[in-house]
Design a protein around this motif. Structure first.
Motif, mmCIF file in Angstrom:
data_model
loop_
_atom_site.group_PDB
_atom_site.id
_atom_site.type_symbol
_atom_site.label_atom_id
_atom_site.label_comp_id
_atom_site.label_asym_id
_atom_site.label_seq_id
_atom_site.Cartn_x
_atom_site.Cartn_y
_atom_site.Cartn_z
ATOM 1 N N TYR A 44 0.915 -1.281 0.075
ATOM 2 C CA TYR A 44 -0.077 0.227 -0.025
ATOM 3 C C TYR A 44 0.879 1.246 -0.047
ATOM 4 N N GLN A 45 0.822 2.164 -1.078
ATOM 5 C CA GLN A 45 1.571 3.304 -1.092
ATOM 6 C C GLN A 45 0.518 4.475 -0.650
ATOM 7 N N PRO A 46 1.031 5.240 0.405
ATOM 8 C CA PRO A 46 0.142 6.550 0.711
ATOM 9 C C PRO A 46 -0.059 7.626 -0.437
ATOM 10 N N LYS A 47 -1.298 8.039 -0.425
ATOM 11 C CA LYS A 47 -1.435 9.203 -1.188
ATOM 12 C C LYS A 47 -1.732 10.398 -0.138
ATOM 13 N N VAL A 48 -0.838 11.280 -0.349
ATOM 14 C CA VAL A 48 -0.761 12.565 0.530
ATOM 15 C C VAL A 48 -1.571 13.880 -0.021
ATOM 16 N N ASP A 49 -2.206 14.399 0.853
ATOM 17 C CA ASP A 49 -2.558 15.685 0.678
ATOM 18 C C ASP A 49 -1.497 16.806 0.579
ATOM 19 N N ILE A 50 -1.061 17.391 -0.383
ATOM 20 C CA ILE A 50 0.055 18.444 -0.300
ATOM 21 C C ILE A 50 -0.102 19.592 0.361
ATOM 22 N N LYS A 51 -1.142 20.035 0.733
ATOM 23 C CA LYS A 51 -1.345 21.227 1.657
ATOM 24 C C LYS A 51 -1.144 20.766 3.140
ATOM 25 N N THR A 52 -1.702 19.653 3.559
ATOM 26 C CA THR A 52 -1.878 19.222 4.808
ATOM 27 C C THR A 52 -0.748 18.506 5.303
ATOM 28 N N GLU A 59 -2.690 3.571 -2.698
ATOM 29 C CA GLU A 59 -3.011 2.517 -3.661
ATOM 30 C C GLU A 59 -2.578 1.143 -3.475
ATOM 31 N N ALA A 60 -3.231 0.140 -3.792
ATOM 32 C CA ALA A 60 -3.013 -1.208 -3.489
ATOM 33 C C ALA A 60 -2.131 -1.770 -4.592
ATOM 34 N N LEU A 61 -0.877 -2.294 -4.255
ATOM 35 C CA LEU A 61 -0.143 -2.763 -5.561
ATOM 36 C C LEU A 61 0.141 -4.243 -5.360
ATOM 37 N N LEU A 62 -0.170 -4.814 -6.424
ATOM 38 C CA LEU A 62 0.118 -6.198 -6.248
ATOM 39 C C LEU A 62 1.540 -6.767 -6.341
ATOM 40 N N ARG A 63 1.667 -7.741 -5.472
ATOM 41 C CA ARG A 63 3.234 -8.343 -5.379
ATOM 42 C C ARG A 63 3.028 -9.752 -5.203
ATOM 43 N N TRP A 64 4.140 -10.354 -6.195
ATOM 44 C CA TRP A 64 4.105 -11.782 -6.148
ATOM 45 C C TRP A 64 5.411 -12.369 -5.720
ATOM 46 N N ASN A 65 5.182 -13.186 -4.661
ATOM 47 C CA ASN A 65 6.476 -13.937 -4.078
ATOM 48 C C ASN A 65 6.522 -15.253 -4.774
ATOM 49 N N HIS A 66 6.972 -15.568 -5.791
ATOM 50 C CA HIS A 66 7.086 -16.852 -6.516
ATOM 51 C C HIS A 66 7.808 -17.923 -5.573
ATOM 52 N N PHE A 110 -8.893 3.754 12.939
ATOM 53 C CA PHE A 110 -7.914 4.783 12.143
ATOM 54 C C PHE A 110 -9.135 5.727 11.193
ATOM 55 N N PRO A 111 -8.844 6.875 10.992
ATOM 56 C CA PRO A 111 -9.339 7.588 10.059
ATOM 57 C C PRO A 111 -9.651 7.014 8.855
ATOM 58 N N PRO A 112 -10.662 7.267 8.333
ATOM 59 C CA PRO A 112 -11.138 6.664 7.123
ATOM 60 C C PRO A 112 -10.421 6.915 5.954
ATOM 61 N N LEU A 113 -9.749 6.036 5.287
ATOM 62 C CA LEU A 113 -9.154 6.455 3.806
ATOM 63 C C LEU A 113 -9.577 5.626 2.637
ATOM 64 N N ARG A 114 -9.309 6.336 1.554
ATOM 65 C CA ARG A 114 -9.730 5.725 0.460
ATOM 66 C C ARG A 114 -8.609 4.646 -0.454
ATOM 67 N N VAL A 115 -8.872 3.512 -0.511
ATOM 68 C CA VAL A 115 -8.168 2.587 -0.987
ATOM 69 C C VAL A 115 -8.177 2.465 -2.617
ATOM 70 N N ALA A 116 -7.204 2.683 -3.301
ATOM 71 C CA ALA A 116 -7.271 2.490 -4.867
ATOM 72 C C ALA A 116 -6.698 1.371 -5.360
ATOM 73 N N VAL A 117 -7.684 0.655 -6.342
ATOM 74 C CA VAL A 117 -7.058 -0.603 -6.910
ATOM 75 C C VAL A 117 -7.114 -0.266 -8.617
ATOM 76 N N PHE A 261 7.540 10.741 -0.035
ATOM 77 C CA PHE A 261 6.843 10.532 1.127
ATOM 78 C C PHE A 261 7.003 9.104 1.951
ATOM 79 N N SER A 262 6.738 8.023 0.703
ATOM 80 C CA SER A 262 6.965 6.753 1.272
ATOM 81 C C SER A 262 6.948 5.716 -0.055
ATOM 82 N N LYS A 263 7.697 4.605 0.296
ATOM 83 C CA LYS A 263 7.496 3.618 -0.591
ATOM 84 C C LYS A 263 6.211 2.875 -0.352
ATOM 85 N N PRO A 264 5.781 2.001 -1.616
ATOM 86 C CA PRO A 264 4.775 1.209 -1.233
ATOM 87 C C PRO A 264 4.941 0.122 0.138
#
Ligand code: C2E
Ligand code: MG
Ligand code: MG
Ligand code: MG
Length: 282
Positions: A44-52, A59-66, A110-117, A261-264
């Motif tokens: 999960y990579q954070p999306k951040v409000d630039i002002k605050t 964003e949910a990003l798929l990972r595959w550990n073969h 936690f304060p509600p957040l929107r998850v993007a797929v 700000f942060s990696k996934p």
């Protein structure tokens, strides 16, 4: 001499070509079993409000550990999953997992957040995408407004009437819709107004050199202005430096996402981030 070399080159080339084909087939075969073997997880990579500077979503990003080969990059396996059609069941798993995890974070207080797929074109070709998503929301108990789907311009441009109607149905439920990698596809500006969308994600290739390349600076400035005039939110992808952030802040870009700000993050790491931001607010 030259001729022999040419022949050798050709043989070398064709050997590596069939190696690629073999590798691809092997990956496709193991992709078929990856869901069952529970080799996937989400970062999960954070999306951040630039002002605050507040985290407003992720964003949910798929990972595959073969099992044998270890971590495999989405750049490598997503195209194979798309071409083979496996992205449909895998994409459904991503939706369910992201919704469930997001609901768990909300239930933990936690304060509600929107998850993007991210959605792929193949998922739009199925006629039941709206039902599938509605069912997942009902099963996980996540309110639709806390889900966002990211679609690329190429998805929008194929089968346009049908795609518009799907997006309208998703938006009517309350789901947010954003255009991913904006500017890299070839959707005409004329079509942009026909799509029911909530935000534009400026592709990272434009963000990379905004502080130094006048062309990229002009494009990003124009996209921010375009988005705002169309009452859309705009987020910059791939923000890595203070200089890029400063540029975006001065032009009133709403949100940012990127290594600056942060990696996934794995779910547990994302929980820690949420815990530490709670302390800052408290
Ligand atoms: P995307 O949706 O445009 O996701 C953004 C990509 O940029 C991610 O790569 C992310 O890790 C990377 N990124 C984020 N911040 C930075 C930064 O500051 N610098 C740089 N250089 N890169 C950054 P990732 O996770 O490797 O995913 C690549 C692509 O694979 C995604 O691009 C998306 O198109 C696709 N993908 C990932 N997960 C899914 C999925 O669940 N379903 C589908 N259909 N596609 C997915
Ligand atoms: Mg995306
Ligand atoms: Mg993108
Ligand atoms: Mg991309």
């Amino acid at each position: 001499q030259v001729k022999t070399q040419g022949k050798n080159n050709y043989q070398f080339y064709s050997a590596s070509l069939s190696e690629n084909v073999a590798e691809r087939m092997e990956l496709e075969n193991s992709l078929r079993n990856a869901l069952k073997k529970e080799e996937f997880f989400l970062s999960y990579q954070p999306k951040v409000d630039i002002k605050t500077n507040q985290v407003i979503g992720m964003e949910a990003l798929l990972r595959w550990n073969h099992g044998k080969l270890g971590m495999i990059s989405p750049a490598k396996f997503i195209p194979i999953a798309e071409e083979s059609g496996l992205i449909v069941p895998i994409g459904e798993w991503v939706l369910r997992m992201a919704c469930k995890q997001n609901k768990d974070w909300q239930d933990a207080g936690f304060p509600p957040l929107r998850v993007a797929v991210n959605l792929s074109a193949r998922q739009f070709q199925k006629k039941n995408l709206v039902e599938v998503i509605s069912k997942i929301l009902a099963e996980t108990g996540l309110e639709p407004r806390w889900l966002e789907v990211e679609v690329t311009e190429s998805i929008l441009m194929q089968n346009m009437e049908f795609t518009v109607s799907i997006l309208q149905q998703l938006q009517a439920i309350g789901i947010h819709i954003s255009i991913d990698d904006f500017g890299t596809g070839y959707s005409s500006l004329n079509y942009l107004k026909r799509f029911p969308i909530n935000s534009l994600k400026i592709d990272q290739s434009f963000v990379q050199d905004i502080a130094t390349d006048p062309d990229d600076a002009a494009i990003v400035t124009a996209v921010i202005s375009l988005a705002h005039h169309m009452k859309l939110k705009v987020i910059a992808e791939g923000v890595e430096t203070e200089g890029q952030l400063e540029f975006l802040r001065m032009r009133n870009c709403d949100d940012m996402q990127g290594y600056y700000f942060s990696k996934p993050l794995k779910a547990e790491e994302f929980t820690k981030l949420l815990e530490s931001s709670k302390e800052i607010i408290a």
